[in-house]
Write an enzyme that holds these catalytic residues in place. Structure first.
Site, PDB file in Angstrom:
ATOM      1  N   GLY A  10     -43.075   6.942  34.902  1.00 56.62           N
ATOM      2  CA  GLY A  10     -41.636   7.186  34.986  1.00 56.62           C
ATOM      3  C   GLY A  10     -41.332   8.436  35.779  1.00 56.62           C
ATOM      4  N   TYR A  13     -35.976  12.255  34.625  1.00 52.91           N
ATOM      5  CA  TYR A  13     -35.861  13.688  34.335  1.00 52.91           C
ATOM      6  C   TYR A  13     -37.149  14.245  33.732  1.00 52.91           C
ATOM      7  CZ  TYR A  13     -30.949  13.077  35.237  1.00 52.91           C
ATOM      8  OH  TYR A  13     -29.766  12.795  35.851  1.00 52.91           O
ATOM      9  N   GLU A 167     -17.345   8.407  29.583  1.00 55.18           N
ATOM     10  CA  GLU A 167     -17.501   8.908  30.966  1.00 55.18           C
ATOM     11  C   GLU A 167     -17.202   7.796  31.973  1.00 55.18           C
ATOM     12  OE1 GLU A 167     -21.280  11.033  31.404  1.00 55.18           O
ATOM     13  OE2 GLU A 167     -20.184  12.845  30.866  1.00 55.18           O
ATOM     14  N   GLN A 316     -31.097  16.656  28.877  1.00 51.69           N
ATOM     15  CA  GLN A 316     -31.355  18.056  28.516  1.00 51.69           C
ATOM     16  C   GLN A 316     -32.651  18.178  27.713  1.00 51.69           C
ATOM     17  OE1 GLN A 316     -28.936  21.630  26.263  1.00 51.69           O
ATOM     18  NE2 GLN A 316     -27.938  19.702  26.443  1.00 51.69           N
TER      19      GLN A 316
HETATM   20  P1  FAD Z   1     -34.966   8.523  32.971  1.00 49.89           P
HETATM   21  O1  FAD Z   1     -34.465   9.766  33.586  1.00 49.89           O
HETATM   22  O2  FAD Z   1     -33.970   7.437  32.749  1.00 49.89           O
HETATM   23  O3  FAD Z   1     -36.170   7.966  33.888  1.00 49.89           O
HETATM   24  C1  FAD Z   1     -36.921   6.833  33.552  1.00 49.89           C
HETATM   25  C2  FAD Z   1     -37.693   6.419  34.817  1.00 49.89           C
HETATM   26  O4  FAD Z   1     -38.620   5.381  34.486  1.00 49.89           O
HETATM   27  C3  FAD Z   1     -36.778   5.841  35.914  1.00 49.89           C
HETATM   28  O5  FAD Z   1     -37.140   6.368  37.158  1.00 49.89           O
HETATM   29  C4  FAD Z   1     -37.059   4.335  35.859  1.00 49.89           C
HETATM   30  O6  FAD Z   1     -36.861   3.686  37.102  1.00 49.89           O
HETATM   31  C5  FAD Z   1     -38.517   4.323  35.440  1.00 49.89           C
HETATM   32  N1  FAD Z   1     -38.947   3.095  34.772  1.00 49.89           N
HETATM   33  C6  FAD Z   1     -38.331   2.466  33.742  1.00 49.89           C
HETATM   34  N2  FAD Z   1     -39.055   1.400  33.348  1.00 49.89           N
HETATM   35  C7  FAD Z   1     -40.139   1.360  34.160  1.00 49.89           C
HETATM   36  C8  FAD Z   1     -41.272   0.505  34.226  1.00 49.89           C
HETATM   37  N3  FAD Z   1     -41.439  -0.538  33.380  1.00 49.89           N
HETATM   38  N4  FAD Z   1     -42.205   0.754  35.169  1.00 49.89           N
HETATM   39  C9  FAD Z   1     -42.085   1.795  36.045  1.00 49.89           C
HETATM   40  N5  FAD Z   1     -41.032   2.645  36.010  1.00 49.89           N
HETATM   41  C10 FAD Z   1     -40.076   2.425  35.074  1.00 49.89           C
HETATM   42  N6  FAD Z   1     -27.922  13.291  29.164  1.00 49.89           N
HETATM   43  C11 FAD Z   1     -27.564  14.581  29.261  1.00 49.89           C
HETATM   44  O7  FAD Z   1     -28.299  15.469  28.795  1.00 49.89           O
HETATM   45  N7  FAD Z   1     -26.411  14.957  29.905  1.00 49.89           N
HETATM   46  C12 FAD Z   1     -25.588  14.058  30.477  1.00 49.89           C
HETATM   47  O8  FAD Z   1     -24.553  14.425  31.048  1.00 49.89           O
HETATM   48  C13 FAD Z   1     -25.933  12.679  30.402  1.00 49.89           C
HETATM   49  N8  FAD Z   1     -25.152  11.759  30.983  1.00 49.89           N
HETATM   50  C14 FAD Z   1     -25.532  10.432  30.957  1.00 49.89           C
HETATM   51  C15 FAD Z   1     -24.719   9.502  31.604  1.00 49.89           C
HETATM   52  C16 FAD Z   1     -25.064   8.167  31.577  1.00 49.89           C
HETATM   53  C17 FAD Z   1     -24.203   7.169  32.289  1.00 49.89           C
HETATM   54  C18 FAD Z   1     -26.245   7.756  30.908  1.00 49.89           C
HETATM   55  C19 FAD Z   1     -26.635   6.284  30.899  1.00 49.89           C
HETATM   56  C20 FAD Z   1     -27.054   8.668  30.256  1.00 49.89           C
HETATM   57  C21 FAD Z   1     -26.699  10.026  30.277  1.00 49.89           C
HETATM   58  N9  FAD Z   1     -27.480  11.000  29.648  1.00 49.89           N
HETATM   59  C22 FAD Z   1     -27.130  12.319  29.711  1.00 49.89           C
HETATM   60  C23 FAD Z   1     -28.747  10.621  28.978  1.00 49.89           C
HETATM   61  C24 FAD Z   1     -29.903  10.840  29.984  1.00 49.89           C
HETATM   62  O9  FAD Z   1     -29.617  10.203  31.200  1.00 49.89           O
HETATM   63  C25 FAD Z   1     -31.231  10.348  29.444  1.00 49.89           C
HETATM   64  O10 FAD Z   1     -31.455  10.890  28.170  1.00 49.89           O
HETATM   65  C26 FAD Z   1     -32.358  10.775  30.407  1.00 49.89           C
HETATM   66  O11 FAD Z   1     -32.199  10.110  31.635  1.00 49.89           O
HETATM   67  C27 FAD Z   1     -33.726  10.488  29.818  1.00 49.89           C
HETATM   68  O12 FAD Z   1     -34.708  10.939  30.701  1.00 49.89           O
HETATM   69  P2  FAD Z   1     -36.089  10.145  30.836  1.00 49.89           P
HETATM   70  O13 FAD Z   1     -36.972  10.953  31.713  1.00 49.89           O
HETATM   71  O14 FAD Z   1     -36.571   9.733  29.492  1.00 49.89           O
HETATM   72  O15 FAD Z   1     -35.672   8.773  31.567  1.00 49.89           O
HETATM   73  P1  NAD Z   2     -24.064   6.646  21.805  1.00 52.73           P
HETATM   74  O1  NAD Z   2     -24.991   6.246  20.725  1.00 52.73           O
HETATM   75  O2  NAD Z   2     -23.785   8.065  22.039  1.00 52.73           O
HETATM   76  O3  NAD Z   2     -22.654   5.903  21.598  1.00 52.73           O
HETATM   77  C1  NAD Z   2     -22.571   4.517  21.383  1.00 52.73           C
HETATM   78  C2  NAD Z   2     -21.262   4.175  20.706  1.00 52.73           C
HETATM   79  O4  NAD Z   2     -21.171   2.750  20.595  1.00 52.73           O
HETATM   80  C3  NAD Z   2     -21.158   4.742  19.298  1.00 52.73           C
HETATM   81  O5  NAD Z   2     -19.953   5.441  19.176  1.00 52.73           O
HETATM   82  C4  NAD Z   2     -21.234   3.509  18.410  1.00 52.73           C
HETATM   83  O6  NAD Z   2     -20.472   3.632  17.223  1.00 52.73           O
HETATM   84  C5  NAD Z   2     -20.661   2.438  19.323  1.00 52.73           C
HETATM   85  N1  NAD Z   2     -21.043   1.066  18.927  1.00 52.73           N
HETATM   86  C6  NAD Z   2     -22.242   0.652  18.437  1.00 52.73           C
HETATM   87  N2  NAD Z   2     -22.192  -0.672  18.175  1.00 52.73           N
HETATM   88  C7  NAD Z   2     -20.972  -1.107  18.520  1.00 52.73           C
HETATM   89  C8  NAD Z   2     -20.325  -2.369  18.482  1.00 52.73           C
HETATM   90  N3  NAD Z   2     -20.934  -3.471  18.019  1.00 52.73           N
HETATM   91  N4  NAD Z   2     -19.047  -2.464  18.926  1.00 52.73           N
HETATM   92  C9  NAD Z   2     -18.405  -1.361  19.407  1.00 52.73           C
HETATM   93  N5  NAD Z   2     -18.962  -0.139  19.434  1.00 52.73           N
HETATM   94  C10 NAD Z   2     -20.226  -0.010  19.013  1.00 52.73           C
HETATM   95  O7  NAD Z   2     -24.676   5.949  23.112  1.00 52.73           O
HETATM   96  P2  NAD Z   2     -24.336   6.109  24.667  1.00 52.73           P
HETATM   97  O8  NAD Z   2     -22.932   6.518  24.870  1.00 52.73           O
HETATM   98  O9  NAD Z   2     -24.830   4.852  25.260  1.00 52.73           O
HETATM   99  O10 NAD Z   2     -25.279   7.306  25.099  1.00 52.73           O
HETATM  100  C11 NAD Z   2     -26.705   7.156  25.063  1.00 52.73           C
HETATM  101  C12 NAD Z   2     -27.369   8.519  25.019  1.00 52.73           C
HETATM  102  O11 NAD Z   2     -27.122   9.209  26.235  1.00 52.73           O
HETATM  103  C13 NAD Z   2     -26.838   9.396  23.896  1.00 52.73           C
HETATM  104  O12 NAD Z   2     -27.886  10.137  23.356  1.00 52.73           O
HETATM  105  C14 NAD Z   2     -25.868  10.317  24.592  1.00 52.73           C
HETATM  106  O13 NAD Z   2     -25.795  11.586  23.969  1.00 52.73           O
HETATM  107  C15 NAD Z   2     -26.482  10.443  25.988  1.00 52.73           C
HETATM  108  N6  NAD Z   2     -25.402  10.674  26.968  1.00 52.73           N
HETATM  109  C16 NAD Z   2     -24.975  11.943  27.138  1.00 52.73           C
HETATM  110  C17 NAD Z   2     -23.936  12.199  28.014  1.00 52.73           C
HETATM  111  C18 NAD Z   2     -23.457  13.619  28.204  1.00 52.73           C
HETATM  112  O14 NAD Z   2     -24.054  14.536  27.651  1.00 52.73           O
HETATM  113  N7  NAD Z   2     -22.407  13.840  28.970  1.00 52.73           N
HETATM  114  C19 NAD Z   2     -23.341  11.141  28.731  1.00 52.73           C
HETATM  115  C20 NAD Z   2     -23.795   9.839  28.513  1.00 52.73           C
HETATM  116  C21 NAD Z   2     -24.843   9.611  27.617  1.00 52.73           C
END
Ligand code: FAD
Ligand code: NAD
Length: 403
Positions: A10, A13, A167, A316
């Site tokens: 992977g 981050y 978001e 983070q």
């Molecule tokens: P990732 O950064 O997701 O990386 C996983 C890597 O593994 C990717 O490159 C993927 O392509 C690769 N991979 C997956 N499966 C396979 C496979 N089978 N074979 C080979 N490669 C593979 N967290 C925050 O702290 N702040 C935020 O503002 C925030 N905003 C978010 C917004 C959104 C829309 C989402 C969805 C999440 C957000 N998160 C945020 C959560 C955060 O993105 C994740 O917790 C973080 O990316 C996890 O890091 P990781 O290294 O575990 O995985």
């Molecule tokens: P989350 O778990 O934070 O929120 C999911 C929401 O979906 C919850 O409020 C839950 O009650 C709701 N839910 C669950 N089942 C449902 C159903 N059947 N019908 C309707 N609502 C339902 O998950 P996420 O928003 O996907 O975020 C995933 C992870 O990524 C979290 O750890 C989050 O903190 C992180 N993240 C962080 C940021 C940021 O820091 N800005 C942004 C995006 C994601």
């Protein structure tokens, strides 16, 4: 004698930051990175590309910009399974590769809780491919409305009012004026509905911040259905529990599922003991019973000692874990056994509400509005700098700080 081989799965981050830092350790070890794409994507920006406010090109950069080919090998392939007994990893194209030490950082997948129809009919914010589909779907439905005049084509349902759902709604509502203009649609015909199972939106924040965030989005036309869990997705829309006894249905052209995540399915397919695809790792990030394997990021589970609950999976945490994983992998490669423990230092959380607005808590202080949105951009740029480096940050960073 062959060199010690460290394999990292992977390039997100957690994984890419660990590789970058390990390359600076000048170890007498072979470093191998495996990732399914040849680019790193900023998972935390995916909602922007999904809504169409950001070109997907802006949130990716080539992995080769971080890989130092004199010290590491990059394999572009998909991980299928980890075979702990053999100390090998099965890859889709390359077959099996061996390791002495393994770091798993494969991120997460959408959690559907077994709700019928979601896999078939809902779209998720999980990868570059998946967010391109969301943007295309919304535009397709809006384009169809001109000829078919079915108003449900203009209804977008977002399941989950957690961070990802909120978001995404922030970005989508910012783009809506341009979308309705392009497709010549009266704005009042568009419905954006957010369904949340819990009695509250974003329970991590205090009521004042949540009220602010909800009112910003409501002013931009979002309808919140709070306390109404999605029960089923169909080809035509969504069925939800209106109260304890009644189920209702809303027709919609687009369904986005943003209701939580689970660790990568490779974890469960490889037989690790896990809950929702997350392995409860030792304090030093190794796997109980397999101390040659470390897991970080969304595939790992760490308990917050303050409330005995798991920390939510975030970038983070993944990046802080990468620092500890680097130290511990370097120690293991050198034959040292005094591994260090991971301790999470929460710096804050900011939830964006589109480009110019946000809510958050930073170093214990509540922030909302424009200052919070600036902080969010600073956090996003910092991740680019720490992993991609200065050039990548200069090229891809968010520097539009004016209102
Ligand atoms: P990732 O950064 O997701 O990386 C996983 C890597 O593994 C990717 O490159 C993927 O392509 C690769 N991979 C997956 N499966 C396979 C496979 N089978 N074979 C080979 N490669 C593979 N967290 C925050 O702290 N702040 C935020 O503002 C925030 N905003 C978010 C917004 C959104 C829309 C989402 C969805 C999440 C957000 N998160 C945020 C959560 C955060 O993105 C994740 O917790 C973080 O990316 C996890 O890091 P990781 O290294 O575990 O995985
Ligand atoms: P989350 O778990 O934070 O929120 C999911 C929401 O979906 C919850 O409020 C839950 O009650 C709701 N839910 C669950 N089942 C449902 C159903 N059947 N019908 C309707 N609502 C339902 O998950 P996420 O928003 O996907 O975020 C995933 C992870 O990524 C979290 O750890 C989050 O903190 C992180 N993240 C962080 C940021 C940021 O820091 N800005 C942004 C995006 C994601």
């Amino acid at each position: 004698m062959s060199k010690t081989k460290i394999v990292i799965l992977g390039a997100g981050y957690g994984g890419l930051k660990t590789l970058k830092k390990l390359q600076h350790e000048n170890l007498d070890a072979e470093l191998v990175l495996v990732n399914k794409n040849d680019y790193h994507h900023e998972t935390t920006w995916l909602h922007e590309a999904a809504a169409g406010t950001l070109d997907p090109e802006k949130l990716i950069y080539p992995i080769e910009k971080v890989v130092d080919s004199k010290k590491s090998t990059f394999i572009q392939d998909t991980v299928v399974k980890i075979n702990r007994d053999e100390k090998t990893v099965t890859l889709q194209n390359e077959g099996e590769i061996s390791y002495d030490y393994l770091l798993i950082a494969l991120g997460s997948e959408a959690e559907t809780f077994g709700i019928p129809g979601l896999k078939e009919y809902a779209l998720t914010i999980t990868s570059i491919d998946s967010v391109k589909k969301i943007r295309a779907r919304i535009e397709e439905q809006f384009a169809k409305w001109k000829t078919e005049q079915k108003d449900e084509l203009l209804t977008i349902i977002v399941g989950g009012a957690g961070f990802t759902g909120i978001e995404f709604l922030g970005e989508l509502t910012n783009r809506m004026p341009e979308l309705v203009k392009t497709y010549d649609i009266p704005r009042e015909k568009v419905r954006i509905i957010c369904m949340e199972a819990a009695p509250k939106v974003l329970p991590q924040f205090d009521a004042k911040l949540v009220d602010y965030g909800v009112s910003v989005l409501e002013d931009r036309g979002v309808e919140f259905f709070v306390g109404k869990p999605v029960k089923e997705a169909t080809a035509d829309g969504v069925k939800f529990a209106d109260n304890e006894t009644e189920t209702k249905e809303i027709k919609a052209g687009t369904i986005i599922w943003a209701a939580g995540v689970r660790g990568n399915s490779v974890i469960e397919e490889s037989g690790f003991e896990a809950g929702r695809g997350r392995v409860k790792v030792n304090n030093n990030l190794t796997v109980p019973g397999n101390e040659e394997i470390l897991i970080i990021g969304d595939c790992s589970l760490i308990i917050n000692p303050e409330n005995e609950r798991p920390y939510p999976p975030t970038a983070q945490i993944a990046m802080q874990q990468a620092d500890v994983a680097t130290v511990n992998l370097a120690k293991l490669a050198k034959g040292e056994t005094d591994l260090i423990n991971f301790e999470y230092h929460e710096k804050g959380t900011v939830c964006s509400l589109g480009d110019n607005d946000a809510i958050g808590v930073v170093f214990g202080k509540n922030l909302k509005g424009y200052p919070a949105s600036v902080m969010k951009k600073v956090i996003d740029d910092r991740a680019l700098l720490q992993i991609g480096g200065l050039n990548i940050m200069a090229k891809k960073g968010k520097f539009k700080f004016y209102k």
